[in-house]
Enzyme design. Sequence first.
Site, PDB file in Angstrom:
ATOM      1  N   SER A  19       0.881  -1.258  -0.120  1.00  0.00           N
ATOM      2  CA  SER A  19       0.066  -0.130   0.015  1.00  0.00           C
ATOM      3  C   SER A  19       0.763   1.268  -0.028  1.00  0.00           C
ATOM      4  O   SER A  19       0.685   2.176  -0.765  1.00  0.00           O
ATOM      5  CB  SER A  19      -0.875   0.074   1.150  1.00  0.00           C
ATOM      6  OG  SER A  19      -1.779  -1.167   1.100  1.00  0.00           O
ATOM      7  N   SER A  53     -13.533   1.692   2.716  1.00  0.00           N
ATOM      8  CA  SER A  53     -12.602   1.479   1.677  1.00  0.00           C
ATOM      9  C   SER A  53     -11.364   2.429   1.515  1.00  0.00           C
ATOM     10  O   SER A  53     -11.953   3.547   1.341  1.00  0.00           O
ATOM     11  CB  SER A  53     -13.172   1.295   0.341  1.00  0.00           C
ATOM     12  OG  SER A  53     -12.313   1.193  -0.741  1.00  0.00           O
ATOM     13  N   GLN A  86      -9.351   2.482  -0.745  1.00  0.00           N
ATOM     14  CA  GLN A  86      -8.986   2.909  -1.990  1.00  0.00           C
ATOM     15  C   GLN A  86      -9.881   3.830  -2.673  1.00  0.00           C
ATOM     16  O   GLN A  86      -9.315   4.881  -3.035  1.00  0.00           O
ATOM     17  CB  GLN A  86      -9.065   1.610  -2.952  1.00  0.00           C
ATOM     18  CG  GLN A  86      -8.125   0.496  -2.628  1.00  0.00           C
ATOM     19  CD  GLN A  86      -8.363  -0.576  -3.662  1.00  0.00           C
ATOM     20  OE1 GLN A  86      -9.267  -0.715  -4.221  1.00  0.00           O
ATOM     21  NE2 GLN A  86      -7.234  -1.564  -3.384  1.00  0.00           N
ATOM     22  N   ASP A 145      -7.359  -7.819   4.087  1.00  0.00           N
ATOM     23  CA  ASP A 145      -6.122  -8.543   3.346  1.00  0.00           C
ATOM     24  C   ASP A 145      -5.930  -9.873   3.938  1.00  0.00           C
ATOM     25  O   ASP A 145      -5.224 -10.817   3.478  1.00  0.00           O
ATOM     26  CB  ASP A 145      -5.163  -7.940   2.839  1.00  0.00           C
ATOM     27  CG  ASP A 145      -5.400  -6.763   1.895  1.00  0.00           C
ATOM     28  OD1 ASP A 145      -6.230  -7.042   1.171  1.00  0.00           O
ATOM     29  OD2 ASP A 145      -4.613  -5.758   1.702  1.00  0.00           O
TER      30      ASP A 145
END
Length: 416
Positions: free
Chosen positions: A14, A154, A156, A303
């Site tokens: 990330s 999220s 992202q 994840d």
Amino acid sequence: MIIDSIVSLPGDKSISHRSIMLASIANGVSHITNLNDGKDLESTIKAMQLCGVSIEKDDDTIIVKGCLLKNPTEPIDCGNSGTTSRLLTGLLSSQHLSFSLIGDESLSKRPMNRVIAPLTEMGCTITSNDGLLPIHIDASSGLEKIHYQMPIASAQVKSAILLAGLGSEDTCTVKELRHSRDHTEIMLESMGANIRIDGNNIEIDPLSCSLESFVMNIPADPSSAAFFIALAVLLKGSSLTVENILLNPTRTGFIDVLEKMGVQGLVSNQSINNGESCGNIQFIGSDIQSCNIPAEMIPSIIDEIPILAVIAAFAKGKTVFHEVEELRFKESDRLHAIVKNLQLFGINAYEEGNSLVVEGGRPTKMAKILSFDDHRIAMAFIILSLVSFEDYDIDDTACIDISLPGFFNILKDIQR
């Protein structure tokens, strides 16, 4: 099999993505070491080069010369990387560019509407394949401010909006549903952006001057470390120390869940690196307890759920991961992939609404692992098979190169 080892791992994925992207629009030259070496990062590097950025490698250092980005002359191929595709929508829009994004078969099935909606509200003209890649974004008319209430947790999507906000007409605000990983906020602040955080509310001002270039040694990826940590904690008498691992509180949910399962991690040599906490952490082989993992913890372990489900397979009792529907929108439908593989190994696992239930004990039969072309599924179930049978059989390992090309070499090293 007993493990007694100290290991250094590739940089956090990330942070690696964000370091390349933000260095590309910074004033001056940035030097980055221990960049994640997976294929996803290759996608981000090639994307920025298509926008005119000079990115070179000198021994172990990546050198990025920030510049004024230009419209790419061809579609940007994001490969399998959801981070690349989502974050680029915001970053390139902030530079008022016109660009297209494409991806591989797997990425082209992952939802983009979650970034299309806020960016359209900010003034981008966007066409897509019914909310999927390929996508074309024209931000040449500039961006309006936005006050966005996140409908999902999220990092992202949040990051895409914050990055777009760098080029908006006025201050933008994002209100999070639940706190998600905050690497974008930390890096922006360390590079001189005006960003303010109050609980789940984040405000970012448009840039009045360029971001500052930086020098960074990226700490080890906790999501990658989780597989090797799992191997150690499931093997009685084992010990594994991971050096210079990222200890950002939004990424230590894996460690928090291990603690609920009766496994303690011993932290040492803590330090701050460009705003990010890092240090060494040691784990010892332990008896595993079942536990309930509430919905509010899920964003910080999203994840790591495949490998945590594997650890839960060795627990006494039933472990429940609550509200994990986001797993359905990863490189594969990970909820289905986890349940299917656990069942193949004789573990009673099932979906219960949007939750994952794993009834622990121990795998009863060796099975051929179904990777579903998903790197985290492949690595998680290789660990399960090695712990139970000191061997594994899998339909495909090529997908592991997405995030951790050195996976098998690291496995060999820590077993010596």
